[in-house]
Enzyme design. Structure first.
Site, mmCIF file in Angstrom:
data_model
loop_
_atom_site.group_PDB
_atom_site.id
_atom_site.type_symbol
_atom_site.label_atom_id
_atom_site.label_comp_id
_atom_site.label_asym_id
_atom_site.label_seq_id
_atom_site.Cartn_x
_atom_site.Cartn_y
_atom_site.Cartn_z
ATOM 1 N N ALA A 127 21.915 69.165 38.833
ATOM 2 C CA ALA A 127 22.628 67.914 39.107
ATOM 3 C C ALA A 127 23.772 68.215 40.074
ATOM 4 C CB ALA A 127 23.147 67.298 37.817
ATOM 5 N N ILE A 129 26.993 68.378 39.649
ATOM 6 C CA ILE A 129 28.111 69.187 39.166
ATOM 7 C C ILE A 129 27.661 70.578 38.730
ATOM 8 C CG2 ILE A 129 29.948 69.335 37.433
ATOM 9 C CD1 ILE A 129 30.448 67.180 39.470
ATOM 10 N N ALA A 130 26.498 70.697 38.130
ATOM 11 C CA ALA A 130 26.075 71.978 37.551
ATOM 12 C C ALA A 130 24.557 72.042 37.473
ATOM 13 C CB ALA A 130 26.679 72.134 36.154
ATOM 14 N N GLN A 131 24.047 73.230 37.139
ATOM 15 C CA GLN A 131 22.625 73.376 36.861
ATOM 16 C C GLN A 131 22.442 74.268 35.646
ATOM 17 O OE1 GLN A 131 21.156 74.893 40.633
ATOM 18 N NE2 GLN A 131 20.913 76.959 39.825
ATOM 19 N N LYS A 146 24.658 76.615 31.263
ATOM 20 C CA LYS A 146 25.042 75.617 32.265
ATOM 21 C C LYS A 146 26.083 76.236 33.190
ATOM 22 C CE LYS A 146 26.271 70.728 32.637
ATOM 23 N NZ LYS A 146 26.516 69.483 31.870
ATOM 24 N N ASP A 281 27.189 59.013 27.898
ATOM 25 C CA ASP A 281 26.273 59.214 29.027
ATOM 26 C C ASP A 281 24.845 59.316 28.504
ATOM 27 O OD1 ASP A 281 25.670 59.453 31.690
ATOM 28 O OD2 ASP A 281 26.088 61.583 31.832
#
Length: 511
Positions: A127, A129-131, A146, A281
Site C-alpha cells: 500500500a 504507507i507500508a508493505q 509490516k 478502516d
C-alpha cells in the site's frame, strides 16, 4: 522538488478539468468568464466525480488516500462525488526487496537472517504507507512483518503542504469553499496520515483491540510481538483466512453468510458502545474470515492504522439519537444535540426539531430492514450543520465505519435488519448508563475519593482552631466540605435506591 510536484498537479488538474469544476460552480458568477476562457478546445464526456477520481489516481498514493478520506465527508460533498471517491483503491507497486531488507537492517542493527529464521522476500501486500512480508521467528512462530515504505515521510510532507496551499486558494477564490472548510479537512487528513507513519502506534491499537476481544467468539485479532516492533516495523501473528469479499470461497468452505453478517454488526456495536474503541478502516481488504481450527467462522481484523475512540458523552449522544429516531421522537434528537454542546445553547428546539422531522420522516416509508444507519447518521449531521454544529472528527470516522459495516453486512445477507440486531445493544447500554447499575458503579468509582478526603477533615479543622487560619487552609476545608456533602448525597441516594430495590424484590418474591 515541490515546484515540479506543483507543476504536475496543475497539469493533471487541467487535463481532467478540475479547474472547470471550481470556476463553473463559483456562485457569484464573477469567474464565469475565466471558466469559459480555460475551457477553450477542451471537452469532457465523463461526469465531474469520475474525472476527480481519475485525477487523484494520476497524482499518486497520497492523493488517493486523501480522496478516500474525503469520500467519508458526505456532510460536505454531493452524494454522486462522494460515491465516486469511495471507489478509490490504494493500489501501489511494492518497493524492492533490497529496500525492505535495508529498512529491517536499520531497524534491528543486524541482517534480517539474524533476526528471523525465515523471511519471505516477496511481499504479500503493498500500500502507499507500508508493505507486508511473511516471516518466521526463531522459535518457529509464523508472523507478518509490516515495513514502512522508505522515504515516504518527506513525500507526505510535500504533498500535505501543497494540499494546504490548494485549500487556502480554494477558500479565497470560491465563497462556497469556506463552507466546505478545505483547510480543516486537510488538517484532519494530515493527522491521520502522520498517525499511520508510526507503526508502534498501530501495534498499540492492535494490542488494545485484541485485549478487548480476548474471549470473543466472533472476532480474532493478531498478537503483537513487541520485541520485534519499532516505529518503522511492526511484527504480528500471521493470520490465515479468506478475504470477506470472496463470497463464493466462503460458501464453498461452509461458512454461514447470514450468521457472519449479524456477527459483523454485533462486533461493531460492541466496539462502539462497550469499549468506545473501534476499528475505523473496516473495508473488505482489511477483513478476513477464519476457515480452519477453533476460530473457524470468526472474523479476522487486520490493519489498525486508523482507530476511532468515543467517550461516554459521544456514546450517550449516539444511543439517544438512534433510539429516539426509531421512536420518531425528534424533539429528543434535537435536545440530544443541544445537551451534548454540539449545537449552540441558544438554538430554538422547535425549529431544530422541525428540520430533523423534515429530513428523517420520509425514511419511515420503507421497512426498517431497508433503513441505513449510516445514512441516517449522515442526515442528522447535515441537518445539524445548518444549526452551526461543529464537525466532530470521531463521529465522522464512526459514520464512515458504519457505512462500511452496512455495505458489508448487506452484501453477505441482503435481508439483514440492522435495527433488530443493534437495538438490544443500544437499550442495554442506556440501561447500564442510566439505571441502578450505573449508580452502583459511580459509587464504587467514588469510594477511593471518599477514603482520601474524609481523614483530612479533622486535621484541617484542628489547624483552623489552633490559629493557623490561613486562606489556603480555609479554601481546602471548603473544598473538602463541598466534596464530602456531594459524596454524602450520592451515598444517601444510592442507599435509598438499594433499599427500594430490595423491598421491591421482596414483595415480588412474596406475591
Amino acid at each position: 522538488m515541490r515546484l515540479f510536484r506543483l507543476v504536475k498537479i496543475i497539469s493533471v488538474s487541467l487535463k481532467y478539468g478540475l479547474d472547470q469544476m471550481v470556476l463553473s460552480n463559483e456562485p457569484t458568477g464573477r469567474l464565469a468568464w475565466l471558466a469559459r476562457l480555460t475551457r477553450f478546445r477542451r471537452t469532457y464526456t465523463e461526469p465531474s466525480g469520475v474525472r476527480l477520481r481519475q485525477a487523484l489516481e494520476s497524482l499518486g498514493p497520497i492523493f488517493v488516500k486523501f480522496g478516500q478520506m474525503l469520500s467519508t465527508r458526505r456532510d460536505l460533498l454531493p452524494p454522486a462525488i462522494a460515491e465516486e471517491l469511495a471507489r478509490l483503491q490504494d493500489r501501489v507497486p511494492p518497493f524492492s526487496t533490497a529496500e525492505a531488507l535495508e529498512q529491517l537492517q536499520t531497524a534491528y542493527g543486524k541482517p534480517v537472517d539474524d533476526v528471523f529464521s525465515r523471511f519471505v522476500r516477496e511481499p504479500v501486500a503493498s500500500a502507499s504507507i507500508a508493505q507486508v512480508h511473511f516471516a518466521e521467528l526463531p522459535d518457529g512462530t509464523e508472523v507478518a512483518v509490516k515495513i514502512l515504505r522508505p522515504g515516504i515521510a518527506p513525500v507526505i510532507a510535500h504533498d500535505l503542504a501543497l494540499l494546504d496551499v490548494a485549500a487556502t486558494v480554494l477558500e479565497k477564490i470560491w465563497p462556497e469553499g469556506r463552507r466546505l472548510k478545505p483547510r480543516e479537512v486537510v488538517a484532519e487528513f494530515s493527522k491521520y496520515l502522520r498517525d499511520e507513519l508510526d507503526l508502534m502506534r498501530e501495534a498499540a491499537n492492535c494490542s488494545q483491540l485484541r485485549r478487548n476481544f480476548k474471549d470473543s467468539e466472533l472476532l480474532v485479532v493478531p498478537e503483537v510481538h513487541w520485541d520485534y516492533c519499532t516505529t518503522g516495523v511492526m511484527v504480528m501473528e500471521r493470520m490465515k483466512g479468506i478475504p470477506i469479499s470472496q463470497l463464493d470461497a466462503l460458501k464453498s468452505n461452509g461458512i454461514d453468510l447470514k450468521a457472519l453478517s449479524r456477527a459483523g454488526v454485533e462486533i461493531f456495536f460492541t466496539q462502539v458502545f462497550r469499549d468506545g474503541f473501534f476499528h475505523a478502516d473496516m473495508h473488505p481488504g482489511n477483513i478476513f474470515v477464519a476457515t480452519d481450527g477453533p476460530t473457524r467462522g470468526r472474523y479476522i481484523a487486520l490493519d489498525f492504522g486508523i482507530i476511532g475512540t468515543l467517550n461516554d458523552s459521544d456514546k450517550k449522544y449516539l444511543a439517544t439519537n438512534f433510539l429516539a429516531f426509531f421512536q420518531r421522537d425528534y424533539r429528543r434528537v434535537a435536545l440530544a444535540h443541544i445537551e451534548a454542546g454540539w449545537v449552540p445553547a441558544h438554538t430554538r428546539v422547535d425549529e431544530f426539531e422541525g428540520a430533523i422531522r423534515a429530513v428523517c420522516e420520509p425514511i419511515f416509508d420503507r421497512p426498517l430492514k431497508d433503513i441505513s444507519f449510516g445514512k441516517t447518521l449522515l442526515r442528522l449531521f447535515q441537518t445539524a450543520r445548518r444549526f452551526e454544529m461543529e464537525v466532530q472528527p470521531q463521529l465522522v470516522l464512526l459514520q464512515k465505519t458504519l457505512l462500511n459495516i452496512e455495505g458489508l453486512g448487506r452484501q453477505l445477507d441482503p435481508d439483514l435488519d440492522l435495527w433488530k440486531t443493534a437495538k438490544p445493544f443500544l437499550e442495554r447500554w442506556m440501561n447500564d448508563q442510566m439505571g441502578w447499575r450505573a449508580l452502583i458503579r459511580h459509587m464504587k468509582d467514588e469510594a477511593p475519593n471518599w477514603a482520601a478526603t474524609l481523614p483530612q477533615l479533622p486535621r484541617l479543622l484542628h489547624q483552623v482552631l489552633d490559629g493557623r487560619n490561613d486562606t489556603t487552609t480555609h479554601a481546602e476545608i471548603l473544598r473538602l466540605s463541598s466534596e464530602n456533602k456531594r459524596q454524602t448525597r450520592w451515598l444517601a441516594a444510592g442507599g435509598a435506591v438499594v433499599v427500594i430495590l430490595v423491598a421491591l424484590e421482596a414483595l415480588r418474591w412474596l406475591y
